[in-house]
Design a protein around this motif. Structure first.
Motif, PDB file in Angstrom:
ATOM      1  N   ARG A  86       0.814  -1.207   0.000  1.00 27.46           N
ATOM      2  CA  ARG A  86       0.000   0.000   0.000  1.00 27.46           C
ATOM      3  C   ARG A  86       0.853   1.264   0.000  1.00 27.46           C
ATOM      4  NH1 ARG A  86      -5.545   0.092   0.671  1.00 27.46           N
ATOM      5  NH2 ARG A  86      -6.361  -1.896  -0.126  1.00 27.46           N
ATOM      6  N   LYS A  87       2.146   1.112   0.254  1.00 27.31           N
ATOM      7  CA  LYS A  87       3.050   2.256   0.151  1.00 27.31           C
ATOM      8  C   LYS A  87       3.095   2.763  -1.281  1.00 27.31           C
ATOM      9  CE  LYS A  87       7.989   3.332   0.654  1.00 27.31           C
ATOM     10  NZ  LYS A  87       9.306   2.788   1.056  1.00 27.31           N
ATOM     11  N   GLU A  88       2.909   1.845  -2.223  1.00 27.62           N
ATOM     12  CA  GLU A  88       2.904   2.208  -3.635  1.00 27.62           C
ATOM     13  C   GLU A  88       1.468   2.490  -4.065  1.00 27.62           C
ATOM     14  OE1 GLU A  88       5.809   2.600  -4.835  1.00 27.62           O
ATOM     15  OE2 GLU A  88       6.801   1.636  -3.143  1.00 27.62           O
ATOM     16  N   SER A  89       1.184   3.708  -4.458  1.00 28.28           N
ATOM     17  CA  SER A  89      -0.179   4.078  -4.839  1.00 28.28           C
ATOM     18  C   SER A  89      -0.644   3.351  -6.093  1.00 28.28           C
ATOM     19  CB  SER A  89      -0.252   5.597  -5.073  1.00 28.28           C
ATOM     20  OG  SER A  89       0.666   6.000  -6.079  1.00 28.28           O
ATOM     21  N   VAL A  90       0.287   2.692  -6.795  1.00 30.72           N
ATOM     22  CA  VAL A  90      -0.065   1.983  -8.031  1.00 30.72           C
ATOM     23  C   VAL A  90      -0.471   0.536  -7.769  1.00 30.72           C
ATOM     24  CG1 VAL A  90       1.322   3.432  -9.552  1.00 30.72           C
ATOM     25  CG2 VAL A  90       2.392   1.507  -8.389  1.00 30.72           C
ATOM     26  N   TRP A  91      -0.517   0.099  -6.506  1.00 30.61           N
ATOM     27  CA  TRP A  91      -0.986  -1.249  -6.189  1.00 30.61           C
ATOM     28  C   TRP A  91      -2.520  -1.223  -6.190  1.00 30.61           C
ATOM     29  CZ3 TRP A  91       0.673  -6.053  -6.191  1.00 30.61           C
ATOM     30  CH2 TRP A  91      -0.009  -7.030  -5.488  1.00 30.61           C
ATOM     31  N   ARG A  92      -3.080  -1.392  -7.370  1.00 29.84           N
ATOM     32  CA  ARG A  92      -4.527  -1.326  -7.540  1.00 29.84           C
ATOM     33  C   ARG A  92      -4.924  -2.121  -8.777  1.00 29.84           C
ATOM     34  NH1 ARG A  92      -5.289   5.022  -8.397  1.00 29.84           N
ATOM     35  NH2 ARG A  92      -4.142   4.915  -6.439  1.00 29.84           N
ATOM     36  N   GLY A  93      -6.199  -2.463  -8.860  1.00 32.97           N
ATOM     37  CA  GLY A  93      -6.684  -3.224 -10.012  1.00 32.97           C
ATOM     38  C   GLY A  93      -6.454  -4.721  -9.839  1.00 32.97           C
ATOM     39  N   THR A  94      -6.303  -5.407 -10.947  1.00 31.65           N
ATOM     40  CA  THR A  94      -6.075  -6.858 -10.965  1.00 31.65           C
ATOM     41  C   THR A  94      -4.714  -7.145 -11.573  1.00 31.65           C
ATOM     42  OG1 THR A  94      -8.446  -7.264 -11.236  1.00 31.65           O
ATOM     43  CG2 THR A  94      -6.950  -9.083 -11.744  1.00 31.65           C
ATOM     44  N   VAL A  95      -3.832  -7.746 -10.776  1.00 36.94           N
ATOM     45  CA  VAL A  95      -2.474  -8.052 -11.230  1.00 36.94           C
ATOM     46  C   VAL A  95      -2.499  -9.301 -12.095  1.00 36.94           C
ATOM     47  CG1 VAL A  95      -0.157  -8.725 -10.482  1.00 36.94           C
ATOM     48  CG2 VAL A  95      -1.401  -6.945  -9.238  1.00 36.94           C
ATOM     49  N   ARG A  96      -1.893  -9.216 -13.262  1.00 38.66           N
ATOM     50  CA  ARG A  96      -1.844 -10.373 -14.162  1.00 38.66           C
ATOM     51  C   ARG A  96      -0.453 -10.981 -14.265  1.00 38.66           C
ATOM     52  NH1 ARG A  96      -0.049  -9.459 -19.446  1.00 38.66           N
ATOM     53  NH2 ARG A  96       0.492  -7.317 -19.962  1.00 38.66           N
ATOM     54  N   ASN A  97       0.551 -10.276 -13.743  1.00 34.91           N
ATOM     55  CA  ASN A  97       1.922 -10.774 -13.845  1.00 34.91           C
ATOM     56  C   ASN A  97       2.756 -10.223 -12.696  1.00 34.91           C
ATOM     57  OD1 ASN A  97       4.875  -9.955 -15.029  1.00 34.91           O
ATOM     58  ND2 ASN A  97       4.258 -11.989 -15.710  1.00 34.91           N
ATOM     59  N   LEU A  98       3.500 -11.096 -12.041  1.00 33.62           N
ATOM     60  CA  LEU A  98       4.418 -10.708 -10.972  1.00 33.62           C
ATOM     61  C   LEU A  98       5.836 -11.082 -11.390  1.00 33.62           C
ATOM     62  CD1 LEU A  98       2.793 -11.740  -7.558  1.00 33.62           C
ATOM     63  CD2 LEU A  98       3.488  -9.440  -8.227  1.00 33.62           C
ATOM     64  N   GLU A  99       6.797 -10.200 -11.071  1.00 32.84           N
ATOM     65  CA  GLU A  99       8.191 -10.482 -11.409  1.00 32.84           C
ATOM     66  C   GLU A  99       9.101 -10.039 -10.274  1.00 32.84           C
ATOM     67  OE1 GLU A  99       8.254 -10.214 -16.284  1.00 32.84           O
ATOM     68  OE2 GLU A  99       8.908  -8.465 -15.122  1.00 32.84           O
ATOM     69  N   ILE A 100      10.182 -10.771 -10.100  1.00 33.88           N
ATOM     70  CA  ILE A 100      11.253 -10.399  -9.181  1.00 33.88           C
ATOM     71  C   ILE A 100      12.446  -9.984 -10.037  1.00 33.88           C
ATOM     72  CG2 ILE A 100      12.803 -11.144  -7.347  1.00 33.88           C
ATOM     73  CD1 ILE A 100       9.954 -11.053  -6.447  1.00 33.88           C
ATOM     74  N   GLY A 101      12.914  -8.765  -9.847  1.00 42.24           N
ATOM     75  CA  GLY A 101      14.059  -8.265 -10.598  1.00 42.24           C
ATOM     76  C   GLY A 101      15.282  -8.163  -9.715  1.00 42.24           C
ATOM     77  N   VAL A 102      16.388  -8.724 -10.175  1.00 39.24           N
ATOM     78  CA  VAL A 102      17.662  -8.697  -9.441  1.00 39.24           C
ATOM     79  C   VAL A 102      18.674  -7.972 -10.313  1.00 39.24           C
ATOM     80  CG1 VAL A 102      19.434 -10.076  -8.302  1.00 39.24           C
ATOM     81  CG2 VAL A 102      17.070 -10.906  -8.380  1.00 39.24           C
ATOM     82  N   PHE A 103      19.262  -6.895  -9.783  1.00 43.23           N
ATOM     83  CA  PHE A 103      20.171  -6.061 -10.561  1.00 43.23           C
ATOM     84  C   PHE A 103      21.450  -5.806  -9.772  1.00 43.23           C
ATOM     85  CE2 PHE A 103      15.780  -5.042 -11.422  1.00 43.23           C
ATOM     86  CZ  PHE A 103      15.703  -5.118 -12.806  1.00 43.23           C
ATOM     87  N   GLY A 104      22.589  -5.864 -10.469  1.00 44.00           N
ATOM     88  CA  GLY A 104      23.857  -5.560  -9.802  1.00 44.00           C
ATOM     89  C   GLY A 104      24.889  -6.639 -10.011  1.00 44.00           C
ATOM     90  N   ASP A 105      25.446  -7.125  -8.887  1.00 42.83           N
ATOM     91  CA  ASP A 105      26.553  -8.079  -8.945  1.00 42.83           C
ATOM     92  C   ASP A 105      26.333  -9.150  -7.886  1.00 42.83           C
ATOM     93  OD1 ASP A 105      28.927  -9.422  -9.236  1.00 42.83           O
ATOM     94  OD2 ASP A 105      30.176  -7.869  -8.315  1.00 42.83           O
ATOM     95  N   LEU A 106      26.273 -10.408  -8.309  1.00 39.20           N
ATOM     96  CA  LEU A 106      26.097 -11.510  -7.356  1.00 39.20           C
ATOM     97  C   LEU A 106      27.336 -11.752  -6.516  1.00 39.20           C
ATOM     98  CD1 LEU A 106      24.139 -14.142  -9.496  1.00 39.20           C
ATOM     99  CD2 LEU A 106      23.260 -12.773  -7.598  1.00 39.20           C
ATOM    100  N   GLY A 107      28.468 -11.266  -6.963  1.00 38.54           N
ATOM    101  CA  GLY A 107      29.698 -11.408  -6.183  1.00 38.54           C
ATOM    102  C   GLY A 107      30.117 -12.837  -5.952  1.00 38.54           C
TER     103      GLY A 107
END
Length: 428
Positions: free
Chosen positions: A147-168
């Protein structure tokens, strides 16, 4: 008259009474916060009346790697062993009514300060839009306030986890992603994740350190203050009850030293907040040692976040004559590069090169900078990758209506920008 010191037995009673008092105050504080959020907060108003909604669980094995350098499935986990172009995207198609869920819990392994991890989603109402929330920087995942994100609304059709940077050299392991409706458990889990989420030093840290991410449900200092005030209120009520006679007798088995109990409660509350700050400082010290331990001054600069700006500055100093301080301006093209990159280049150039001006470069200001300075530092990744394209544009833009004809010549460049010298020829 000095007060009599507490005996060992009395000290134990005071400590026990303080803990009981604070435990009761903690329960009341959480209930008060939950009541306030569900009745008065814009983000959570009405979420407590949606009925029983079971948590929605997705295992890591249900996700697919839409982009990565290497993934594999281990039981119910999805393991990312290598990134592709510095990123990996794990995706799952679903159908979720956002009004049913306010919190998300992510169980993952391998989250580190060198990585940025996000939750992305798309909705049926806006299929071309991509919305996101940043995951807490905790080693094993944590809770996210959707709910911190005002764009969490409607019906979600796709969820993704994004990982960016360096796994080291490590792996990123996604075990579970679970959605929850508003409740005491998810609320407490989210508060603890927000308060404990690690964030490296920023440029504003020299002035103040918040100790928690911006946009948290409630500040830990505010929560601790509420906790202490309720504890002291309970102490006052209990002390009043103790002074009342019951059947001719007074309850003397507890709170024989209410002042000591109040002081102990204050100390425990302060200690809880202090331990929260101490956890951050300990993690920051470990990260600093891991990044810079055993390196020389030059190696430390090359390992820092602004290493490319340092290398650009070092190459520029070698290419410029140091007999006279060259006249140079430090320019950025996009407002996103206004802070803090120019200040870091300015710092790395000293004392050999003195920057006389820092400003935004556009077509209208190009003539001014070219006529006044002998060298131009242009901070822009696109310019760094293709410096000749910028100089061709600049040379074609200059009107050269004065007594001299000016031309930009490339001297050095790297991935974050370029240095150009300005050559002038007198018109005949």
């Amino acid at each position: 008259m000095k007060p009599n010191p507490l005996t060992d037995r009395e000290f134990l009673f005071v400590a026990l009474e303080s803990c009981i008092l604070l435990a009761a105050a903690a329960c009341l504080s959480v209930l008060a916060l939950a009541y306030y959020l569900t009745n008065f907060s814009e983000d959570f108003r009405g979420t407590g009346d949606t009925g029983v909604i079971k948590p929605l669980l997705f295992t890591g094995a249900e996700f697919r790697a839409r982009k990565s350098g290497g993934t594999l499935y281990e039981g119910k986990d999805l393991v990312v062993s290598q990134l592709k172009g510095g990123e990996a995207i794990l995706s799952i198609d679903t159908q979720i009514a956002t009004s049913d869920f306010q919190f998300m819990h992510i169980d993952a392994e391998g989250i580190r300060p060198e990585l940025k991890t996000f939750v992305f989603w798309q909705t049926m109402e806006n299929p071309n839009g991509i919305f996101y929330a940043e995951m807490p920087l905790l080693e094993n995942g944590g809770w996210v306030n959707l709910r911190k994100e005002s764009v969490w609304r409607g019906t979600v059709r796709n969820l993704e986890i994004g990982v960016f940077g360096d796994l080291g050299g490590d792996v990123f392991r996604l075990r579970e992603l679970e959605l929850h409706k508003f409740g005491i458990g998810p609320l407490m889990g989210t508060l603890l994740s927000e308060w404990r989420s690690f964030s490296p030093w920023s440029f504003s840290s020299i002035n103040a350190r918040r100790g928690f991410p911006e946009g948290t449900i409630v500040s830990p200092v505010v929560a601790a203050t509420l906790w202490l005030l309720i504890a002291l209120l309970l102490l006052g009520v209990a002390t009043l009850v103790r002074s009342v006679s019951v059947n001719g007798m007074r309850a003397r088995l507890f709170l024989r030293h209410p002042g000591a109990v109040a002081s102990a409660s204050l100390f425990i509350t302060w200690l809880a907040v202090h331990l929260l700050w101490l956890e951050f400082l300990t993690r920051q010290s470990l990260e600093t040692h891991e990044t810079f331990g055993g390196l020389s001054a030059r190696e430390r600069r090359a390992a820092d976040w602004d290493s490319q700006y340092f290398l650009l500055s070092e190459n520029a100093k070698r290419s410029l004559s140091t007999e006279d301080l060259p006249s140079a301006a430090l320019l950025y093209i996009h407002d996103s590069d206004r802070e803090p990159s120019p200040q870091r280049v300015l710092y790395h150039l000293l004392p050999e090169v003195l920057i006389e001006s820092i400003g935004r470069l556009n077509e209208e200001r190009l003539e001014y900078y070219v006529s006044r300075f002998d060298h131009l530092f242009v901070l822009d990744k696109e310019v760094g990758r293709n410096p000749s394209a910028f100089s061709d544009w600049a040379n074609g833009t200059l009107t050269n209506t004065g007594a001299h004809e000016s031309t930009l010549r490339l001297k050095v460049n790297n991935s974050v920008g370029a240095l150009y010298s300005i050559e002038r020829e007198t018109r005949r």
